[in-house]
Design an enzyme around this catalytic site. Sequence first.
Site, PDB file in Angstrom:
ATOM      1  N   LYS A  79       0.859  -1.191   0.000  1.00 37.37           N
ATOM      2  CA  LYS A  79       0.000   0.000   0.000  1.00 37.37           C
ATOM      3  C   LYS A  79       0.895   1.241   0.000  1.00 37.37           C
ATOM      4  O   LYS A  79       1.909   1.267   0.712  1.00 37.37           O
ATOM      5  CB  LYS A  79      -0.892  -0.038   1.245  1.00 37.37           C
ATOM      6  CG  LYS A  79      -1.945   1.060   1.333  1.00 37.37           C
ATOM      7  CD  LYS A  79      -2.826   0.836   2.579  1.00 37.37           C
ATOM      8  CE  LYS A  79      -3.881   1.910   2.759  1.00 37.37           C
ATOM      9  NZ  LYS A  79      -4.740   1.663   3.944  1.00 37.37           N
ATOM     10  N   SER A 154      -9.752   1.672   3.332  1.00 42.35           N
ATOM     11  CA  SER A 154      -8.897   2.442   2.457  1.00 42.35           C
ATOM     12  C   SER A 154      -7.912   1.588   1.668  1.00 42.35           C
ATOM     13  O   SER A 154      -7.384   2.049   0.652  1.00 42.35           O
ATOM     14  CB  SER A 154      -8.103   3.473   3.270  1.00 42.35           C
ATOM     15  OG  SER A 154      -7.220   2.823   4.154  1.00 42.35           O
ATOM     16  N   SER A 178      -9.795  -0.708   7.532  1.00 42.71           N
ATOM     17  CA  SER A 178      -9.258  -0.504   6.189  1.00 42.71           C
ATOM     18  C   SER A 178      -8.578  -1.704   5.557  1.00 42.71           C
ATOM     19  O   SER A 178      -8.269  -1.672   4.364  1.00 42.71           O
ATOM     20  CB  SER A 178      -8.283   0.677   6.187  1.00 42.71           C
ATOM     21  OG  SER A 178      -9.000   1.882   6.186  1.00 42.71           O
TER      22      SER A 178
END
Lengths: 495, 96, 490
Positions: A79, A154, A178
């Site tokens: 990420k 997210s 997330s």
Amino acid sequence: MSLTEQSATELLQLLNQGEISSVELTQSYLDQIEAKDSQIGAFLRIDAKAALARAADIDTRRQSGKPLGKLAGLPVAVKDVLCDTETKTTCASRMLENFRPPYDSTVVAKLKAADAVLIGRTNMDEFAMGGSTENSAFQITRNPWDLERAPGGSSGGAAACVAGGMAPLSIGTDTGGSIRQPAGLCGVVGLKPTYGRVSRYGLVAFASSLDQVGPLANTTEDAALLLETIAGHDPLDSTSLDVPVPEYTATINRPLEGLRIGVVREHFATGLDPEVESAVRDAIKVYESLGATVKEISLPHSKYAVATYYVIAPSEASSNLARYDGVHFGHRHSQLSVPDPTSNSLVEMYRCSRSEGFGPEVKRRIMLGAYALSAGYYDAYYLKALKVRRLIRQDFDTAFEQVDLIASPVTAEPAFKIGQLADDPLSMYLVDLYTVSANLAGLPGVSLPCGFSSSGLPIGLQLQAKPLAEETLLRGAHMYQKATDWQSRKLDQLK
Amino acid sequence: MAITRADVEKVARLARLRLSEDELTSLTNELSQIVTYVDQLAEVDTDAVEPMTHAIELHNVFADDVVRPSLPREQALANAPSHNDQAYLVPPVLGD
Amino acid sequence: MSDSYKTIIGLEVHVQLATNSKLFCRCSTQFGAEPNTQTCPVCIGMPGSLPVMNRTAYQLALKTAVAINCEIPAFTKWDRKQYFYPDLPKGYQISQFDLPMSANGYLEISDEKEGRFEPKRIGITRAHLEDDAGKSIHDEVHGKADSQIDLNRTGTPLLEIVSEPDLRSSAEARAYLEELKLLLEYIGVSDCNMQEGSLRCDANVNLHLETENGKVATPIVEIKNMNSFRAVERAIDYEAERQYRVWQETGQRIGEAPKQTRGWDDASGKTLPQRSKEESSDYRYFPDPDLVPVLSTPEQVAEVRAALGELPASCRSRLSADHGLSPYDANVLVNQGRALLDYFFTTAKTCNDFKTTCNWVTQHVLRILKEQETTIEEFAVSALQLAELITATADGQLPKSRSKDAFEMMCAEKIDVATAIDRLGIEQVDESALVALCQELLATNPKIVADVQAGKQQAVGSLIGQAKKKNPNVDPGRFRELCLELVAKM
């Protein structure tokens, strides 16, 4: 079966046995990315050349019999929120569009030490704020199961790249769900470790007391493999737990004897989609069939979790994001107007830089947090939320005296359409209903596939355990995966 | 609790954001909505409850006082929007 | 007009703690490096970086807090103090808000020059540990060019020591600062170098006036930019007079005007209003989630207290009570600092004569240190050598009249006492030789003998010079005694 349809555990075996090379494997995933990611948009950046060079280096070392790391040759997606000296770290924000950290986050350093092939950087909601990945400043990520729908967030890119067969393992972060929520919506396994289990050093902070780094993967075994690679005490993180990390992969196949599953009364209230409810109840029945006892429990303060979270997380965020002022790094407003003699050009530079650099959701949370911490509101909001947080934790402590795992939905509904909640921040926040408590209480939680909706969208089951009980969590999740085969249902094609 | 436009403007100054008229309007509504939702916390009895700052409560974590190499200056300044190879540059700070 | 108002002063002192590395990262705290060469992701506040507290910094802070008689609570935590400024890269300072690591202490001050004020106890509200900001270098000339930011100092550990508003004059303020500095140096927690910013002081000043309508207080003003103790004194004096003048003009009382910050301008000798940092009143303090609290037990605090060693106040009383020094001398010795006091004690204990040692140290050693602009650590005459000198003088091995010569030679040539005695050609004159010399000189100076017999004993004095010419080692005192004895027998 093609390479990219196999689990990371299987691939690692093939690599270790010399059946495949890392270059071959990395190339297969790069091909998948090439074929699919223009539609899915999971990755922000791919450096194919660097990934292949690294894979080749690992292959050479393997051939010459040199010692190799735990993940030697396996591609891992990261990420875009964890610092890595070899690439930018943008947090999907204009603010950090060109930020190139001069240091590696501890998690990235551990992945490098484990000889993982860092294949690319995944998309996310800006600064990890959001539940749909629509808040990325750069691109939208689509749910591989239905390209009209959001992958959640997210860590939407992190979940979508695994679901789309573009990476066998991926690293996400979870502040209020997330990792677990996108994993649930994309039909993959996502685990949020106990707060402090994985170092936050080099993880660009959203809400420091809630953020955790964790694995996303196709199977619980794969998640265990990645977790044991990245977990462990870090002297650079004051909140890191100084306790040994069990070898999760060594015990994951052992079923839990006398497992007690808790089902939370408050979790099955109005608003829960009937298909989700029945999938989760079926999963609980599977546990019963495996000899587990099921017990109804109560978490009386859980209904305040979202409210508590949306005070604490924005408050910490407003402070963590104060450093983006256009002075030492990040975006600076370029066209300073002739300074108004009555105003301070520096203050104007700050205000313009920040307003240009941050997207709407980030601004919203900064505003909310600054408000909750400001004079006159601190006691009513921030301090109050910290107290309710303790009550939420105490509910869990009581519950875990009676049960080993708590089973629940991950989200009330399967993946929503892109744009569906974009204009309604509060409804978007309420998506976190089932996941935020684990962050507030510091508990580990995992999301794993437990069925599909009639329209073919994945449904997730969440399991939570007491702090540091990741081993129980993984063994419990793995029992379920061995008894079912939801995780092996793959996408035929993108639709 | 309802948040006024003036509240939003004040907080925007505090948070060093420059908001457009539209943003001010929408944020006034959205923040009011969210804060009203959050107001339900008031009904929880927290009289005897200690605030919980950390998810896992540790204490006395220290590092030894041993100097380690700093970043080379080029690296320290590399991400700065404006620098002169020695220092970060910012628009003049009036007064102090 | 000073009798018509009372000046109320509280001081906020920032002390840089003597650590090798910064408070939350391991960058060096060495002063004077090239700009931005002592920074890392943590002190630059780079995204993703995290603070870890320096153990030594905490220990030095605790040691100081105990030395200034503070209570040490069992629980303390660190908070973020939020404001935007280019030398504050994180957008917040890590400080302590509602639960500081120490509170409710005091420092005793006395009046060195006697008579200006009564010895008194100054309350210390709190002392807390925080990190320092960086340095902004402004374009002094035009104020138009960009400001430059150097982050070398960012993250340096500071102990902020806040006094109660117990000080009543600039002289008391200075005495408080001097005593505090002395104490900090005694316990070795800071070098207290004001030029390098290791010790900084801000003052909160206002006036209490007696008026027909009762007691009135003027608005509180915080004075900054005072770079020496002398500046603190001058600024307070100036500010008190200024506030009195303003009060006479406006009648403005505390609460009727916001707290003002003024900067001391040493050149003009005035305090000038400072532009306040916008919105600075709302710092939005909250507990730093990246750091964890520190717990301490009474046993740990007791250990710190036991390891403190003797503090200046107790040294002073011991010197006068146990060793018979005057309070003035005790004060002079103690105020020179730990190193000189150690020197004094080594000498005094070796020669077993505190008073004589005190005279030597206060009269000669201090003078030479000043002349040579050096410190006791670099002083040519060691404590043991000074003790030998004092012993040799007491034994008569070294005539009293020559001991200063010997000392000067030891200072100049870095030699020991024996060598100095040797080089000066000092030999002990034996008694019979001295008697013979007296008899010889008396015989050749009948006039003097007559004068002495007539009662003018001081007439012998002119013989001493002649005696020293014949033998430089003659002890003038003994020679005089002998002459008088011989005359009396005539």
